[in-house]
Design a protein around this motif. Structure first.
Motif, PDB file in Angstrom:
ATOM      1  N   MET A   1      25.554 -28.164 -49.444  1.00 49.93           N
ATOM      2  CA  MET A   1      24.670 -27.852 -50.570  1.00 49.93           C
ATOM      3  C   MET A   1      23.322 -28.534 -50.365  1.00 49.93           C
ATOM      4  SD  MET A   1      25.816 -25.886 -52.924  1.00 49.93           S
ATOM      5  CE  MET A   1      27.232 -24.895 -52.490  1.00 49.93           C
TER       6      MET A   1
ATOM      7  N   TRP B   1      20.082 -25.339 -53.823  1.00 48.57           N
ATOM      8  CA  TRP B   1      21.365 -25.516 -54.505  1.00 48.57           C
ATOM      9  C   TRP B   1      21.540 -26.966 -54.910  1.00 48.57           C
ATOM     10  CZ3 TRP B   1      23.594 -21.050 -55.546  1.00 48.57           C
ATOM     11  CH2 TRP B   1      23.354 -19.957 -54.708  1.00 48.57           C
TER      12      TRP B   1
ATOM     13  N   ARG C   1      21.584 -22.815 -58.453  1.00 45.77           N
ATOM     14  CA  ARG C   1      20.280 -22.823 -57.799  1.00 45.77           C
ATOM     15  C   ARG C   1      19.247 -23.365 -58.760  1.00 45.77           C
ATOM     16  NH1 ARG C   1      18.790 -17.784 -53.966  1.00 45.77           N
ATOM     17  NH2 ARG C   1      16.779 -18.824 -54.146  1.00 45.77           N
TER      18      ARG C   1
ATOM     19  N   VAL D   1      29.435 -16.201 -56.544  1.00 43.39           N
ATOM     20  CA  VAL D   1      28.034 -16.477 -56.843  1.00 43.39           C
ATOM     21  C   VAL D   1      27.642 -15.470 -57.912  1.00 43.39           C
ATOM     22  CG1 VAL D   1      25.671 -16.557 -55.969  1.00 43.39           C
ATOM     23  CG2 VAL D   1      27.560 -17.374 -54.536  1.00 43.39           C
TER      24      VAL D   1
ATOM     25  N   CYS E   1      24.958 -20.061 -48.363  1.00 44.06           N
ATOM     26  CA  CYS E   1      24.118 -21.148 -48.876  1.00 44.06           C
ATOM     27  C   CYS E   1      23.144 -21.647 -47.821  1.00 44.06           C
ATOM     28  CB  CYS E   1      24.979 -22.295 -49.405  1.00 44.06           C
ATOM     29  SG  CYS E   1      25.858 -21.882 -50.914  1.00 44.06           S
TER      30      CYS E   1
ATOM     31  N   SER F   1      19.085 -21.617 -48.035  1.00 44.22           N
ATOM     32  CA  SER F   1      18.322 -22.854 -47.843  1.00 44.22           C
ATOM     33  C   SER F   1      17.240 -22.690 -46.773  1.00 44.22           C
ATOM     34  CB  SER F   1      19.257 -24.003 -47.473  1.00 44.22           C
ATOM     35  OG  SER F   1      20.097 -24.315 -48.570  1.00 44.22           O
TER      36      SER F   1
END
Length: 103
Positions: free
Chosen positions: A10, A14, A50, A68, A96, A100
């Motif tokens: 994460m 996130w 997020r 999600v 994720c 990112s």
């Protein structure tokens, strides 16, 4: 299999959430789901969200998947909303990380 299994990948945008925020988001999801939605009637536990939009990651134990969900903050009447994508833990990690990189 919730928070601890996802914390190592994460990164921004996130962020892991507290139990209090999780409970609030769990309640919001229940309010939004129509009976036709894939998550209706399933126990969902919010584990991350997020910071730049309304996407929340929920653990759905009975499906052994993460969802999600793009929360709408309104009661929905179709299976299409809130928009939901299901992932295994490995798929979620890839998703994720790709978000990112673009962030």
């Amino acid at each position: 299999m919730t928070r601890e299994s996802v914390n190592h990948f994460m990164n921004d945008p996130w962020w892991l959430i507290s139990k209090c925020i999780s409970e609030s988001l769990n309640d919001e999801l229940k309010k939004e789901l129509s009976q036709q939605h894939i998550l209706y009637g399933k126990k969902a536990i919010a584990v991350a969200r997020r910071e730049d939009n309304d996407d929340v990651i929920f653990w759905i134990e009975t499906m052994n998947k993460y969802a999600v969900v793009h929360l709408t903050y309104s009661k929905e009447t179709t299976s299409e909303y809130p928009i939901t994508s299901l992932y295994t833990r490995r798929e979620l990690e890839e998703f994720c990380k790709s978000v990112s990189k673009l962030y």
